[in-house]
Design a protein around this motif. Structure first.
Motif, PDB file in Angstrom:
ATOM      1  N   PHE A 152     153.946  65.063  94.126  1.00  0.00           N
ATOM      2  CA  PHE A 152     155.110  64.491  93.448  1.00  0.00           C
ATOM      3  C   PHE A 152     155.274  63.013  93.766  1.00  0.00           C
ATOM      4  O   PHE A 152     155.713  62.243  92.902  1.00  0.00           O
ATOM      5  CB  PHE A 152     156.371  65.263  93.845  1.00  0.00           C
ATOM      6  N   VAL A 153     154.961  62.599  95.012  1.00  0.00           N
ATOM      7  CA  VAL A 153     155.070  61.182  95.360  1.00  0.00           C
ATOM      8  C   VAL A 153     154.117  60.349  94.510  1.00  0.00           C
ATOM      9  O   VAL A 153     154.487  59.296  93.971  1.00  0.00           O
ATOM     10  CB  VAL A 153     154.791  60.969  96.868  1.00  0.00           C
ATOM     11  N   ILE A 154     152.870  60.805  94.383  1.00  0.00           N
ATOM     12  CA  ILE A 154     151.892  60.058  93.590  1.00  0.00           C
ATOM     13  C   ILE A 154     152.281  60.069  92.109  1.00  0.00           C
ATOM     14  O   ILE A 154     152.180  59.049  91.413  1.00  0.00           O
ATOM     15  CB  ILE A 154     150.483  60.645  93.784  1.00  0.00           C
ATOM     16  N   ALA A 155     152.740  61.234  91.628  1.00  0.00           N
ATOM     17  CA  ALA A 155     153.028  61.356  90.197  1.00  0.00           C
ATOM     18  C   ALA A 155     154.337  60.693  89.803  1.00  0.00           C
ATOM     19  O   ALA A 155     154.441  60.117  88.707  1.00  0.00           O
ATOM     20  CB  ALA A 155     153.060  62.840  89.806  1.00  0.00           C
ATOM     21  N   ILE A 156     155.355  60.758  90.658  1.00  0.00           N
ATOM     22  CA  ILE A 156     156.699  60.317  90.266  1.00  0.00           C
ATOM     23  C   ILE A 156     157.101  59.001  90.930  1.00  0.00           C
ATOM     24  O   ILE A 156     157.584  58.082  90.271  1.00  0.00           O
ATOM     25  CB  ILE A 156     157.732  61.418  90.595  1.00  0.00           C
ATOM     26  N   THR A 157     156.904  58.906  92.266  1.00  0.00           N
ATOM     27  CA  THR A 157     157.407  57.741  92.994  1.00  0.00           C
ATOM     28  C   THR A 157     156.527  56.523  92.780  1.00  0.00           C
ATOM     29  O   THR A 157     157.033  55.415  92.561  1.00  0.00           O
ATOM     30  CB  THR A 157     157.500  58.055  94.494  1.00  0.00           C
ATOM     31  N   SER A 158     155.207  56.699  92.872  1.00  0.00           N
ATOM     32  CA  SER A 158     154.314  55.555  92.711  1.00  0.00           C
ATOM     33  C   SER A 158     154.075  55.275  91.228  1.00  0.00           C
ATOM     34  O   SER A 158     154.446  56.053  90.352  1.00  0.00           O
ATOM     35  CB  SER A 158     152.986  55.828  93.412  1.00  0.00           C
ATOM     36  N   ASP A 159     153.416  54.136  90.964  1.00  0.00           N
ATOM     37  CA  ASP A 159     153.090  53.740  89.589  1.00  0.00           C
ATOM     38  C   ASP A 159     151.652  54.098  89.234  1.00  0.00           C
ATOM     39  O   ASP A 159     151.087  53.530  88.286  1.00  0.00           O
ATOM     40  CB  ASP A 159     153.295  52.225  89.420  1.00  0.00           C
ATOM     41  N   PHE A 160     151.057  55.022  89.969  1.00  0.00           N
ATOM     42  CA  PHE A 160     149.655  55.355  89.729  1.00  0.00           C
ATOM     43  C   PHE A 160     149.454  55.941  88.328  1.00  0.00           C
ATOM     44  O   PHE A 160     148.559  55.524  87.588  1.00  0.00           O
ATOM     45  CB  PHE A 160     149.179  56.347  90.800  1.00  0.00           C
ATOM     46  N   GLY A 218     144.421  51.964  94.657  1.00  0.00           N
ATOM     47  CA  GLY A 218     143.484  52.953  94.147  1.00  0.00           C
ATOM     48  C   GLY A 218     143.048  53.991  95.159  1.00  0.00           C
ATOM     49  O   GLY A 218     142.587  55.078  94.790  1.00  0.00           O
ATOM     50  N   ALA A 219     143.174  53.686  96.465  1.00  0.00           N
ATOM     51  CA  ALA A 219     142.726  54.622  97.509  1.00  0.00           C
ATOM     52  C   ALA A 219     143.814  55.607  97.914  1.00  0.00           C
ATOM     53  O   ALA A 219     143.556  56.502  98.721  1.00  0.00           O
ATOM     54  CB  ALA A 219     142.257  53.841  98.736  1.00  0.00           C
ATOM     55  N   THR A 220     145.031  55.446  97.379  1.00  0.00           N
ATOM     56  CA  THR A 220     146.146  56.290  97.808  1.00  0.00           C
ATOM     57  C   THR A 220     145.929  57.759  97.457  1.00  0.00           C
ATOM     58  O   THR A 220     146.198  58.650  98.260  1.00  0.00           O
ATOM     59  CB  THR A 220     147.463  55.786  97.181  1.00  0.00           C
ATOM     60  N   VAL A 221     145.444  58.020  96.251  1.00  0.00           N
ATOM     61  CA  VAL A 221     145.224  59.407  95.823  1.00  0.00           C
ATOM     62  C   VAL A 221     144.162  60.063  96.702  1.00  0.00           C
ATOM     63  O   VAL A 221     144.321  61.210  97.150  1.00  0.00           O
ATOM     64  CB  VAL A 221     144.808  59.460  94.345  1.00  0.00           C
TER      65      VAL A 221
END
Length: 923
Positions: free
Chosen positions: A755-763, A393-396
Motif C-alpha cells: 500500500f505504501v508503494i501503491a498509494i503513498t509514493s508516486d511510483f 527506482g530501487a524502492t520496490v
C-alpha cells in the motif's frame, strides 16, 4: 565458542531414599555455628589461566603459603562463616516486620527439608536480616532427581562425516585462500573461556540409583551454582508457612511482605585489580564482564554457553535471538543504504525533481485557509530532492527484499534455535506441569475437578465464567484502542489548526516551511503522548489480565504479553498509518474542501508529495524511541545504584564499602523487573515492526536498527552483569509467544509495503505516465526521458474566483506577476474549470487507480508465494544436526547397555568373592 551437548535421555527407575539427614539450624546472630564435615567449595567460583574451571592448584598454593581455602572464603561473602558451605540462595527480611510467625514456620520447614541456614544482619541497617541458605549433597541429589535435572554422564564421541573427494578438494582450496584473511577477529579467544564440561558430554536426567554412570570429580562442584540456586528455589516454592492447603511457597511470602527480597548471589566482583590476560578471570561474572559486557568487544560474538551457564537457558535464548536478529540486519542495512545511495547518485538525473526545481512559472494553491500564501512549485525543490532519496527506482526492489528477508530471518532462526536447543539439552525437555497461580486458587477453591495429568483435584473455572471475563477483557482492549485513535484524532486536529498558525508566523523561516514545522512538532507531541499512554497501558493490561484469572503463570504471561504488544503497537504506529494512508487522501479539492466538524479543513500533502511526512515521522519516532529506551534501560539503574552508594558513603564513610560482603552488595543492586525479559523483547519486536512494516518509505530503518542493536547487546549485557541482581536461572526451549507475533508482523509488512508503494509514493503514477501518457507512450520504455512533462501532467488547474469565502487567501498573488492571479495548480487528476464537468476526475485518474489496485494484488501474491516457497525449501532442522541426533541416540543406547553389563559383571565377581555364587546364575 559453542561446544555441542547431547540431548537424548535414557529411562531411569525413580526411587526415593527412605531417610535423609536433617541439618540443624545455623544462626550466627543467636546460636553457635555448627561445623560441617565436608567442604562446600565450588571450583567454578575462581578461574585461573590454563584450566579455568579448576582451583586445586590455587588451593595448594594457599595452603603452602599458610592460608587455607576456608579462611579465604570467609572474606569473599560467598560462603558461610565456616568458609566451607557455599551460599546457594539469599532471603532478606526486616526484624520490624510483623510477619514473624509465618517466617518462623517457613524457616523451620526449610530446615526440615535438609537445607542449612545462617543469618546475618546488614552492616548498613541492623533492622535488615539476611538469611543464607545452603543445600547439602543429599538434598541436591534428591531434588535433582525429582526435577529431572540433566547432568553429564559420558564424554562425547565425535566422528567425521563422510566426505566426497570433490568436496575435500574444494575445502583444501578454501583453506589455502583463508590463510590470507584475518584469523576470525570476531571470535573470542578460546583460551580465555572455560571448558564447560557439560557441553562436551552426553547428558541424562540425574538418578541416585545410577550415580556411577555420571561424571563426578567432586560432589561439591558437580552441580554448578545456577543449578544449585534453581534447586533451592524449587524447594522454597513448595514449603508451607502456615497450616492450610494454599499456605505454601516463597512467592506468597514475598507478596505479603514477610520477606523483602530473594535472590541467588553473583559469583563475586565483576572487576579485578589484575589483568584478565595475565592472571585470568576471578570468576564467571568477571569473565562475562570482560568478554561480553565490555565495550571493547562490541564486534565479537557473544559467549552464549557462558551466558547460559550463569543466567540460565531463558536469558541465554534471548541474547541468542538478539544476536541472530542483529546479524541478520547487516544485509538489510546494506541494501537499504544502497537504495539511499542510489537515490543520491541518481539525484542529478531525476527528471521529476528537475522539473520541480525549474517550475518557477507554476503557482501552487494555498495549503490552508486564508493565511497560507500562494507559492511557486520551485520553492519545494529541496523536498522533491529529499523525496527522491527514499522514493526511487530501487524502492520496490527493497520492499520485496525486506518481505523475503523477514521470512528468511524467521526460518533460519528456527534452524538456529534447533541447534541451540540441541547444544543446551532442550530438544527433549518439556516444561513440567505448572503450578496453579495463588490468585486462581483463592478465587475458585470451592469448586474442584480432577487434573487429568497429575490425577489430583484442583480448582476449576467454569466455562461461562471464563467466557464472560474474556468478553470484558476484550471490551477493555477495544476501549483502549479507541483511546489511541482519539489521541491520533487530536494530533490531526493539531496539524490542521497549527498549519495556519505557522503560515502567519513572524519568522520567515517558519512561515515559508509551515508544513514541515507542523509535521515536526506534531511528531514530537505524538512521541510524548506515546510515552504517557504507555504508563497507562501497563496498568490497564495488568488489570485486564488479572480480571481474566489465568490458571498458570505462563498463561498469565502470554495474556499480558499479547495485550501490552497490541497496546504499544497501536500506540506507536497509529499516527504513522494515518500519515501513510490517510493524509491528503480525502481533502477534496479547492473550492470544495472536506472539513472536520464543518470547520477545519483537512490537511493536504506537501507539493512534493506525502512521502516526506512519513519519512520524518519514522525517523524522529525511531531515533527518539530508541534513545529513550536505552536511557531507561541503563541510565535509570545506574542513577539508582549511584544514589544508594552515595547514601551509604554519607552515613558510614567511604571505607565501609570495601568491607561489604557479597550478599550486601547484591541487595543494593536493582532487582530484575517483575515481568522478566518482557521489556527487552517488546522493545526489539516493536523495532522489528518499524524495520519491516514501512521500510518502503524509509530504507534507512534497518541501518538505524542495526546501530541501535550493536549498542543494545552490550547495554543489556552490562545491565545484567553489573547493575541487576543475579536473576534465577530458568529453562526455556524457545522465545515463546514472541515468535508468533514476529510472524504476524512479517505478514502485515507485506500488506503495508504494498500500500505504501501503491498509494503513498508516486511510483505508480510515474509508471502510468511513462507507459501511457508520456513521450514514450506505446514504445515499452520507462527511462528518465519518458518522464518529461510528468509534473505538469500530475497537476490540475483551479480558478481562483471559485474559492469559498472562508478559504479565499488574503493575498491575491500579485507579488508573482504584478497582477492578481487567475489560476493556481494543485496535486490531483481533475478536469479544468472550463470543461463540461468542472473539476471532475480525468481518465488518467482512473488509469492510476486501476494500476494501484493491480499492483497491490500482484505484489502481495508474488511476495507471499516467495515467502511460502522459502518456508518450504528451508527445513526447520539442519540435516547434519538430524544425523548427529540419530547417531547419538544409537551411541547412548550402546553405552547404556555396556554400562549395565559392566555393573552386572562387577556384582557377579563380588558375589563370587563372598561365596554367594550359584551355578544357574544369569548372566
Amino acid at each position: 565458542m559453542n561446544p555441542k551437548g547431547g540431548v537424548f535421555s535414557f529411562s531411569i527407575a525413580f526411587k526415593t531414599p527412605d531417610f535423609y539427614p536433617l541439618a540443624k539450624d545455623v544462626n550466627i546472630l543467636f546460636d553457635e555455628l555448627e561445623a560441617v564435615s565436608s567442604p562446600c567449595k565450588d571450583d567454578d567460583s575462581l578461574l585461573h589461566p590454563g584450566n579455568l574451571t579448576s582451583t586445586s592448584d590455587d588451593a595448594s598454593r594457599l595452603e603452602a603459603g599458610g592460608e587455607t581455602v576456608p579462611e579465604r572464603n570467609k572474606l569473599n561473602g560467598l560462603y558461610f562463616r565456616d568458609g566451607k558451605c557455599r551460599i546457594d540462595y539469599i532471603l532478606v527480611y526486616r526484624k520490624s516486620n510483623p510477619q514473624i510467625e509465618k517466617r518462623e514456620v517457613f524457616e523451620r520447614n526449610i530446615r526440615a527439608e535438609g537445607l542449612q541456614m545462617e543469618k546475618e544482619s546488614s552492616l548498613i541497617n541492623s533492622d535488615i536480616i539476611f538469611v543464607k541458605l545452603h543445600a547439602p549433597w543429599e538434598v541436591l541429589g534428591r531434588y535433582a532427581e525429582q526435577m529431572n535435572v540433566r547432568m553429564p554422564f559420558r564424554r562425547k564421541i565425535y566422528y567425521l562425516p563422510r566426505r566426497y573427494k570433490f568436496m575435500s578438494r574444494i575445502d583444501k582450496q578454501i583453506s589455502r585462500f583463508r590463510r590470507w584473511l584475518p584469523k576470525k577477529p570476531m571470535r573470542l579467544d578460546k583460551e580465555t573461556l572455560p571448558d564447560l564440561e557439560e557441553n562436551d558430554c552426553y547428558t541424562a536426567p540425574f538418578s541416585q540409583q545410577r550415580i556411577h554412570h555420571f561424571i563426578i570429580h567432586n560432589k561439591e562442584t558437580f552441580f554448578n551454582n545456577a543449578t544449585r540456586s534453581r534447586i533451592v528455589h524449587h524447594i522454597l516454592q513448595r514449603i508451607k508457612y502456615e497450616e492450610g492447603k494454599n499456605k505454601i511457597g516463597l512467592n506468597r511470602l514475598l507478596t505479603n511482605g514477610s520477606y523483602e527480597a530473594a535472590f541467588p548471589l553473583h559469583e563475586g566482583s565483576y572487576r579485578s585489580k589484575n589483568s584478565i590476560r595475565t592472571h585470568g578471570a576471578e570468576n564467571h561474572r568477571h569473565l562475562l564482564y570482560e568478554c561480553w559486557a565490555s565495550w571493547g568487544v562490541w564486534y565479537k560474538y557473544q559467549p552464549l554457553d557462558l551466558v547460559r551457564r550463569y543466567f540460565g537457558e531463558k536469558i541465554g535464548l534471548y541474547f541468542a535471538w538478539l544476536g541472530w536478529y542483529t546479524g541478520m540486519l547487516f544485509p538489510a542495512a546494506f541494501i537499504g543504504l544502497f537504495v539511499f545511495l542510489y537515490g543520491v547518485t541518481t539525484l542529478d538525473h531525476c527528471q521529476v525533481s528537475k522539473e520541480v526545481c525549474q517550475a518557477t512559472d507554476i503557482i501552487m494553491c494555498p495549503v490552508c485557509d486564508k493565511y497560507c500564501p500562494f507559492m511557486r512549485l520551485s520553492d519545494s525543490c529541496v523536498y522533491a530532492k529529499v523525496t527522491h532519496l527514499f522514493d526511487n527506482g530501487a524502492t520496490v526492489f527493497f520492499a520485496v527484499f525486506m518481505a523475503v528477508w523477514a521470512t528468511v530471518f524467521l526460518e533460519f532462526w528456527k534452524r538456529r534455535r534447533a541447534v541451540i536447543a540441541y547444544d543446551w539439552d532442550l530438544i527433549d525437555w518439556e516444561e513440567e506441569e505448572e503450578e496453579i497461580r495463588p490468585q486462581f486458587e483463592a478465587k475458585y477453591s470451592k469448586k474442584e475437578r480432577m487434573n487429568p495429568i497429575s490425577g489430583k483435584p484442583e480448582p476449576y473455572q467454569a466455562f461461562t465464567d471464563k467466557c464472560s471475563r474474556l468478553i470484558v477483557s476484550a471490551s477493555g482492549i477495544f476501549f483502549m484502542i479507541c483511546v489511541v485513535i482519539a489521541a491520533v484524532f487530536g494530533i490531526v486536529i493539531y496539524r490542521v489548526v497549527t498549519v495556519s498558525t505557522f503560515a502567519a508566523f513572524k519568522w520567515a523561516l517558519i512561515r515559508n516551511n509551515s508544513q514541515v514545522a507542523t509535521t515536526g512538532t506534531a511528531v514530537c507531541i505524538n512521541f510524548c503522548i506515546i510515552m504517557l499512554l504507555n504508563v497507562l497501558y501497563e496498568k490497564v493490561a495488568l488489570l485486564l489480565t488479572n480480571l481474566e484469572q489465568p490458571r498458570t503463570e505462563s498463561e498469565w504471561e502470554n495474556s499480558f504479553t499479547l495485550k501490552m504488544f497490541l497496546f504499544q503497537f497501536v500506540n506507536l504506529n497509529s499516527s504513522t498509518f494515518y500519515i501513510a494512508f490517510f493524509l491528503g487522501r480525502f481533502t477534496g479539492h479547492p473550492g470544495a474542501y472536506l472539513r472536520l466538524i464543518n470547520r477545519w479543513r483537512l490537511e493536504e500533502c506537501h507539493p512534493s508529495g506525502c512521502l516526506i511526512d512519513l519519512c520524518m515521522q519514522m525517523g524522529i519516532i525511531m531515533v527518539l524511541k530508541q534513545t529513550w529506551n536505552n536511557f531507561m534501560e541503563l541510565g535509570y539503574p545506574l542513577i539508582q545504584n549511584w544514589w544508594t552508594r552515595r547514601k551509604v558513603r554519607q552515613e558510614h564513610g567511604p571505607e565501609r564499602k570495601i568491607s561489604f560482603p557479597q550478599w550486601e552488595k547484591d541487595y543494593n543492586l536493582q532487582p530484575m523487573n517483575a515481568y522478566g525479559l518482557f521489556d527487552e523483547y517488546l522493545e526489539m519486536i516493536l523495532q522489528f515492526g518499524f524495520t519491516t512494516i514501512f521500510v518502503a518509505a524509509f530504507p534507512l530503518a534497518p541501518l538505524l536498527a542495526l546501530l541501535n542493536n550493536i549498542i543494545e547487546i552490550r547495554l543489556d549485557a552490562y545491565k545484567f552483569v553489573t547493575q541487576w541482581r543475579r536473576p534465577l536461572a530458568s529453562r526455556a526451549k524457545d522465545i515463546g509467544i514472541w515468535y508468533g507475533i514476529l510472524e504476524g508482523i512479517g505478514i502485515l509488512s507485506v500488506i503495508t509495503n504494498a500500500f505504501v508503494i501503491a498509494i503513498t509514493s508516486d511510483f505508480i503514477p510515474r509508471l502510468v505516465y511513462a507507459y501511457k501518457y508520456g513521450p514514450c507512450a506505446g514504445q515499452g520504455e520507462a527511462g528518465q526521458k519518458c518522464m518529461v512533462g510528468y509534473v505538469n501532467a500530475s497537476l490540475s488547474v483551479f480558478r481562483i474566483s471559485d474559492f469559498e469565502n472562508r478559504s479565499e487567501p488574503e493575498s491575491d498573488g500579485s507579488e508573482f506577476s504584478g497582477t492578481p492571479l487567475k489560476y493556481c495548480r494543485y496535486r490531483d487528476y481533475r478536469d479544468p474549470p472550463h470543461s463540461l464537468v468542472p473539476y471532475g476526475y480525468t481518465l488518467q485518474f482512473w488509469h492510476v487507480l486501476a494500476a494501484r489496485l493491480a499492483f497491490i494484488i500482484v505484489f502481495e501474491h508474488l511476495v507471499f508465494c516467495i515467502k511460502h516457497l522459502i518456508s518450504y525449501l528451508i527445513p526447520d532442522l539442519p540435516k547434519d544436526l538430524r544425523d548427529r541426533m540419530r547417531r547419538e541416540k544409537y551411541l547412548i543406547q550402546e553405552m547404556m547397555y555396556e554400562a549395565e553389563l559392566e555393573r552386572l559383571q562387577k556384582e557377579r565377581k563380588e558375589r563370587k568373592k563372598n561365596g554367594k555364587a550359584h551355578h544357574n546364575e544369569w548372566p
